[in-house]
Design an enzyme around this catalytic site. Structure first.
Site, PDB file in Angstrom:
ATOM      1  N   HIS A  33       1.674  46.737  23.996  1.00 36.51           N
ATOM      2  CA  HIS A  33       3.130  48.340  25.429  1.00 36.51           C
ATOM      3  C   HIS A  33       3.505  47.392  26.548  1.00 36.51           C
ATOM      4  O   HIS A  33       1.951  47.248  27.610  1.00 36.51           O
ATOM      5  CB  HIS A  33       2.850  49.367  25.658  1.00 36.51           C
ATOM      6  CG  HIS A  33       3.346  50.280  25.876  1.00 36.51           C
ATOM      7  ND1 HIS A  33       4.692  51.098  24.569  1.00 36.51           N
ATOM      8  CD2 HIS A  33       3.423  50.973  26.615  1.00 36.51           C
ATOM      9  CE1 HIS A  33       5.620  51.798  25.604  1.00 36.51           C
ATOM     10  NE2 HIS A  33       4.742  52.115  26.876  1.00 36.51           N
ATOM     11  N   MET A  68      11.464  51.788  30.709  1.00 32.68           N
ATOM     12  CA  MET A  68      12.190  53.019  31.956  1.00 32.68           C
ATOM     13  C   MET A  68      12.139  52.558  33.524  1.00 32.68           C
ATOM     14  O   MET A  68      12.247  52.655  34.602  1.00 32.68           O
ATOM     15  CB  MET A  68      10.343  53.241  33.017  1.00 32.68           C
ATOM     16  CG  MET A  68       9.410  54.288  31.190  1.00 32.68           C
ATOM     17  SD  MET A  68       7.482  55.240  31.923  1.00 32.68           S
ATOM     18  CE  MET A  68       6.567  53.397  31.555  1.00 32.68           C
ATOM     19  N   MET A 139       6.779  60.644  25.232  1.00 30.36           N
ATOM     20  CA  MET A 139       6.311  60.800  25.821  1.00 30.36           C
ATOM     21  C   MET A 139       5.309  62.319  26.461  1.00 30.36           C
ATOM     22  O   MET A 139       6.076  63.235  26.202  1.00 30.36           O
ATOM     23  CB  MET A 139       6.436  60.239  26.986  1.00 30.36           C
ATOM     24  CG  MET A 139       7.545  59.292  27.146  1.00 30.36           C
ATOM     25  SD  MET A 139       7.798  58.296  29.168  1.00 30.36           S
ATOM     26  CE  MET A 139       6.037  57.194  29.439  1.00 30.36           C
ATOM     27  N   GLY A 178      -1.992  59.159  28.405  1.00 25.60           N
ATOM     28  CA  GLY A 178      -3.182  59.907  28.059  1.00 25.60           C
ATOM     29  C   GLY A 178      -3.444  60.169  26.963  1.00 25.60           C
ATOM     30  O   GLY A 178      -4.811  61.069  26.460  1.00 25.60           O
TER      31      GLY A 178
END
Length: 220
Positions: A33, A68, A139, A178
């Site tokens: 990623h 992003m 997300m 997370g």
């Protein structure tokens, strides 16, 4: 369902990016990623196309380039040329018209298209029924920095995404933010098929063992 583990290279030692990418091949990662941030859409700056090229040279794994950025259409082709296999763009940054244009460009490179949603953005914010979309990224932290805590309130959204795309082979459901050994199993039980991991791999004293433990926890 075989769950894929996609370590985020942004959490690796930034002075040894190529080395970290190469090691992931041997450690058993499924994807790499790559977080691309422009300092505007997300309050951080990360990698440009030249770094993606270096990662591509160092690893044979699929590269999931997560854009992003405030204007993904402007940067899209540069990351495709750099070696991105999956280009994930944010629902908050596109219109139906720009999405269709980007779909065509991605198809020209024989790459795959992903759509990401911030925690507060509804999956209904845009039409994701297009046959060209092969990845939905939910997300579970706000974009910007690694090491943030997983938001458990987003779990129902993962299940909602899976119900929208019940065939996991056609459209993967990726969870980013997370993810660690305390919540990975629950995330998969809610429908995720790809887990992005950052500090839960690269932040551990033995990253290889940490990655393998996550794979074991999420295997059938």
């Amino acid at each position: 369902m075989v769950v894929k583990i996609a370590p985020s290279i942004a959490a690796a030692d930034q002075g040894k990016i190529a080395e970290a990418a190469s090691r992931l091949d041997h450690w058993g990662a499924d994807w790499i990623h790559v977080d691309i941030m422009d300092g505007m859409f997300a309050p951080n700056l990360t990698f440009g196309p030249s770094i993606v090229k270096a990662i591509r040279r160092a690893s044979k794994l699929p590269l999931d380039c997560h854009l992003m950025v405030s204007n993904p259409e402007v940067l899209l082709e540069r990351f495709l040329e750099a070696g991105g296999d999956i280009i994930t763009i944010h629902a908050e940054t596109v219109t139906p018209e720009s999405l269709r244009r980007m779909e065509k460009t991605i198809k020209m490179y024989d790459a795959r298209l992903g759509i990401a949603f911030k925690p507060a953005t509804s999956l209904n914010a845009m039409d994701v029924s297009s046959s060209e979309i092969s990845l939905i990224t939910v997300m579970t932290v706000n974009p910007g920095f690694s090491g943030q805590k997983f938001m458990p309130e987003v779990l129902p959204k993962i299940m909602e995404a899976r119900k929208m795309f019940p065939d996991s082979k056609a459209t993967e459901i990726e969870v980013d933010g997370g993810v660690d050994k305390t919540n990975a199993k629950s995330i998969v039980e809610n429908g995720a098929s790809v887990l992005v991991t950052g500090n839960s791999v690269f932040g551990q004293s033995n990253p290889e063992s940490a990655l393998k433990e996550l794979k074991m926890l999420t295997s059938d």
